[in-house]
Design an enzyme around this catalytic site. Structure first.
Site, PDB file in Angstrom:
ATOM      1  N   ALA A  11       0.781  -1.216   0.063  1.00 20.34           N
ATOM      2  CA  ALA A  11       0.047  -0.079   0.122  1.00 20.34           C
ATOM      3  C   ALA A  11       0.841   1.165   0.128  1.00 20.34           C
ATOM      4  O   ALA A  11       0.467   2.424  -0.398  1.00 20.34           O
ATOM      5  CB  ALA A  11      -0.856  -0.006   1.166  1.00 20.34           C
ATOM      6  N   SER A  12       2.043   1.390   0.716  1.00 23.27           N
ATOM      7  CA  SER A  12       2.819   2.587   0.562  1.00 23.27           C
ATOM      8  C   SER A  12       4.241   2.439  -0.232  1.00 23.27           C
ATOM      9  O   SER A  12       4.799   3.336  -0.680  1.00 23.27           O
ATOM     10  CB  SER A  12       3.415   2.647   2.027  1.00 23.27           C
ATOM     11  OG  SER A  12       4.223   1.595   2.223  1.00 23.27           O
ATOM     12  N   SER A  13       4.587   1.172  -0.797  1.00 23.13           N
ATOM     13  CA  SER A  13       5.831   1.195  -1.415  1.00 23.13           C
ATOM     14  C   SER A  13       5.740  -0.024  -2.269  1.00 23.13           C
ATOM     15  O   SER A  13       4.964  -1.202  -1.875  1.00 23.13           O
ATOM     16  CB  SER A  13       7.099   1.235  -0.820  1.00 23.13           C
ATOM     17  OG  SER A  13       7.330  -0.044   0.061  1.00 23.13           O
ATOM     18  N   GLY A  14       6.689  -0.112  -3.509  1.00 27.41           N
ATOM     19  CA  GLY A  14       6.758  -1.366  -4.074  1.00 27.41           C
ATOM     20  C   GLY A  14       8.215  -1.456  -4.477  1.00 27.41           C
ATOM     21  O   GLY A  14       8.812  -0.735  -4.460  1.00 27.41           O
ATOM     22  N   ALA A  79      -4.644  -7.314  -1.451  1.00 26.31           N
ATOM     23  CA  ALA A  79      -5.971  -8.109  -2.133  1.00 26.31           C
ATOM     24  C   ALA A  79      -7.207  -6.912  -2.312  1.00 26.31           C
ATOM     25  O   ALA A  79      -6.973  -5.740  -2.186  1.00 26.31           O
ATOM     26  CB  ALA A  79      -6.459  -8.799  -0.845  1.00 26.31           C
ATOM     27  N   HIS A 234      -1.804 -12.735  -4.091  1.00 31.72           N
ATOM     28  CA  HIS A 234      -2.130 -11.955  -3.042  1.00 31.72           C
ATOM     29  C   HIS A 234      -0.909 -12.104  -2.081  1.00 31.72           C
ATOM     30  O   HIS A 234      -0.417 -13.128  -1.958  1.00 31.72           O
ATOM     31  CB  HIS A 234      -3.333 -12.926  -1.980  1.00 31.72           C
ATOM     32  CG  HIS A 234      -3.666 -11.951  -0.886  1.00 31.72           C
ATOM     33  ND1 HIS A 234      -4.263 -12.637   0.177  1.00 31.72           N
ATOM     34  CD2 HIS A 234      -3.395 -10.675  -0.660  1.00 31.72           C
ATOM     35  CE1 HIS A 234      -4.571 -11.714   0.859  1.00 31.72           C
ATOM     36  NE2 HIS A 234      -4.040 -10.492   0.821  1.00 31.72           N
ATOM     37  N   ASP A 235      -0.413 -10.953  -1.652  1.00 31.78           N
ATOM     38  CA  ASP A 235       1.018 -10.972  -0.796  1.00 31.78           C
ATOM     39  C   ASP A 235       0.786 -11.759   0.399  1.00 31.78           C
ATOM     40  O   ASP A 235       1.944 -12.129   0.672  1.00 31.78           O
ATOM     41  CB  ASP A 235       1.298  -9.325  -0.618  1.00 31.78           C
ATOM     42  CG  ASP A 235       0.074  -8.511   0.099  1.00 31.78           C
ATOM     43  OD1 ASP A 235      -0.779  -9.166   0.552  1.00 31.78           O
ATOM     44  OD2 ASP A 235       0.265  -7.248   0.189  1.00 31.78           O
ATOM     45  N   THR A 236      -0.307 -11.611   0.996  1.00 34.49           N
ATOM     46  CA  THR A 236      -0.365 -12.512   2.085  1.00 34.49           C
ATOM     47  C   THR A 236      -0.238 -14.157   1.731  1.00 34.49           C
ATOM     48  O   THR A 236       0.570 -14.897   2.448  1.00 34.49           O
ATOM     49  CB  THR A 236      -1.664 -12.689   2.948  1.00 34.49           C
ATOM     50  OG1 THR A 236      -1.918 -11.261   3.160  1.00 34.49           O
ATOM     51  CG2 THR A 236      -1.525 -13.486   4.188  1.00 34.49           C
ATOM     52  N   THR A 257       1.727  -3.958   7.127  1.00 32.52           N
ATOM     53  CA  THR A 257       0.689  -2.993   7.175  1.00 32.52           C
ATOM     54  C   THR A 257      -0.426  -3.590   7.934  1.00 32.52           C
ATOM     55  O   THR A 257      -1.184  -2.891   8.832  1.00 32.52           O
ATOM     56  CB  THR A 257       0.185  -2.279   5.878  1.00 32.52           C
ATOM     57  OG1 THR A 257       1.507  -1.749   5.284  1.00 32.52           O
ATOM     58  CG2 THR A 257      -0.642  -1.488   6.076  1.00 32.52           C
TER      59      THR A 257
END
Length: 488
Positions: A11-14, A79, A234-236, A257
């Site tokens: 959500a804040s960086s990649g 997600a 999904h990152d999780t 996050t």
């Protein structure tokens, strides 16, 4: 030697992470990092998706400059958010963030027609007002009528790169619209939000080879030859793949996050007890289910640090917190008021004033309040998990950025009476790369992959400190019960 790129966007960086296997270990190198965030445009909080695409190619140009001419690549993101694509293959507008306020009260409105138990029995997914189901329920109907395809964020990014559209299951399951029994989108739920099955690209499993980056991009950017693999998008889901769990009584805590706490199951658990505790059955890689609880997580800490003008790094703040006595106040860190307040410090302080508790003032006090209450919340959820599963979780694997917070790891171990194994902090990128390695036949399967991960990274172990905090967890549980009664 194969080279793998994990495109991991939060959500804040990649960032783009280069992974390779050398001397029987995985090596990781950050190649490119960029900012991300939503901004208020046209009345909604929106993501700048074109910015993300440009940054992916900027990172790939750096890979080429390293002398690497051929790579595999996988993309994972957060997600629930989606992009609406028209018949011409172009996005209709920039996607709206899950933190946008449009879904306020959407759960109550939709469930006035479809009971919660009915939806949970179908999907096994916990109720959160930002789930895709409620976003689509509030979506502009005129825009939906123009929509040819609805694509989850990582699927859309991969589509732009390759021209091939799919819907990967780990992210699709977070929509709260996949039917556990049928294995497809549920027609009743789709009907309630005015969309149809054919508006979603075909469902695919993690590890599906999507195709090569389109030639047109090579004309615009000096990039390597890139084969895109649809990982656990999904990152999780990627973080859980990257968790070196062993045996059958371990749980994971993906700490970033958001905090995602749960365990990996081969069969979903969507009974009444799981429903009442609002646990979710997100689909995982390789036929598994992530049975977990969504917890507010380090979002609160990130906001507070930013409101302190970013004058401290997280290491400094953890050191200041160590000097403060823990458990000076109880906070329900999953309260909706902490989702996206105008000022997080004021929100925390107001919460403590309203509940007649000590108000944290200094940076150390604020961060001790955050870390100690996150630990209490984790321990409380582990007791619920034990009850639902019918056995005691004896090991908690903490991965992600929060695995570096020794104070929180030790508090959690003691309060929950579990062994905590912390690391790897880059579990999401590791899991992304591991799915690529398995797809490329460099690693045999997920079990072999987790053994390789355990050998490749420095893992820290925390053991419970017997009787150090007495009945603190019981007191916290009673506090949460009292708060619930007051709300009713």
């Amino acid at each position: 030697m194969e080279s793998y790129i994990a495109v991991d966007i939060g959500a804040s960086s990649g960032r783009l992470m280069l992974g390779q296997q050398k001397s029987g270990q995985i090596t990781l190198q950050e190649v490119h990092r960029f900012s991300n965030g939503f901004a208020l445009r046209d009345g909604h909080d929106r993501w700048d998706v074109d910015h993300l695409i440009h940054e992916i190619f900027s990172g790939l140009e750096k890979v080429k400059q390293m002398g690497i001419s051929d790579v595999k690549l996988g993309i994972d993101t957060w997600a629930v958010d989606y992009v609406l694509v028209g018949a011409d293959g172009q996005k209709l507008e920039d996607p709206i963030s899950y933190r946008d306020k449009r879904t306020h009260n959407a759960i109550q409105q939709l469930t006035s027609d479809l009971p919660r138990e009915y939806i949970y029995e179908k999907t096994g997914i916990q109720f959160q007002d930002f789930n895709t189901l409620y976003q689509l329920y509030k979506e502009n109907h005129e825009l939906l009528s123009k929509t040819d395809k609805i694509m989850m964020m990582p699927d859309y990014l991969a589509y732009v790169l390759t021209g091939n559209a799919v819907t990967e299951i780990t992210n699709a399951s977070t929509t709260q619209m996949l039917n556990l029994r049928v294995g497809l989108f549920d027609k009743d739920l789709l009907g309630k939000v005015n969309v149809s099955q054919d508006q979603f690209p075909r469902l695919v499993e993690s590890g599906t080879i999507l195709g090569n980056v389109s030639h047109k991009w090579h004309e615009q950017y000096d990039i390597p030859d890139v084969e895109v693999i649809t990982v656990a998008t999904h990152d999780t889901a990627s973080a859980v793949v990257g968790t070196p769990g062993e045996g059958d009584r371990w749980a994971f805590l993906s700490s970033g996050t958001w905090s995602l706490l749960g365990t990996e199951l081969n069969v979903p658990e969507n009974g009444l007890q799981a429903f009442h505790e609002n646990y979710t059955n997100e689909w995982g890689a390789y036929g598994t289910y992530r049975f977990l609880k969504n917890i507010m997580g380090l979002w609160i800490a990130q906001c507070v640090r930013h409101e302190l003008d970013d004058q401290y790094n997280f290491g400094d703040l953890a050191a200041l917190a160590q000097e403060v006595r823990p458990f000076e106040q109880f906070i329900d860190i999953n309260d909706d008021r902490f989702t996206n307040p105008d000022n997080m410090i004021q929100e925390l302080q107001n919460y403590c004033r309203e509940t007649k508790q000590k108000v944290p003032e200094t940076p150390g006090e604020l961060f001790q309040a955050i870390y100690s209450n996150l630990s209490l919340f984790y321990a409380n959820e582990l007791t619920k998990l034990d009850t639902i599963l019918g056995y005691h979780i004896d090991t908690l694997n903490i991965v992600g950025g929060g695995s570096n917070v020794a104070l929180m790891n030790q508090l959690t171990s003691t309060l929950a009476d579990v062994t905590v194994i912390a690391g790897p902090s880059e579990a999401t990128a590791v899991g992304n790369i591991m799915v690529q390695m398995i797809a490329a036949d460099e690693v045999e399967n997920i079990n072999a992959g987790r053994q390789l991960i355990a050998k490749s990274f420095d893992l820290k172990r925390y053991l419970p400190e017997t009787n150090k905090y007495g009945d603190m967890l019981t007191k916290y549980q009673q506090f949460l019960k009292n708060q619930s009664k007051e709300l009713v």
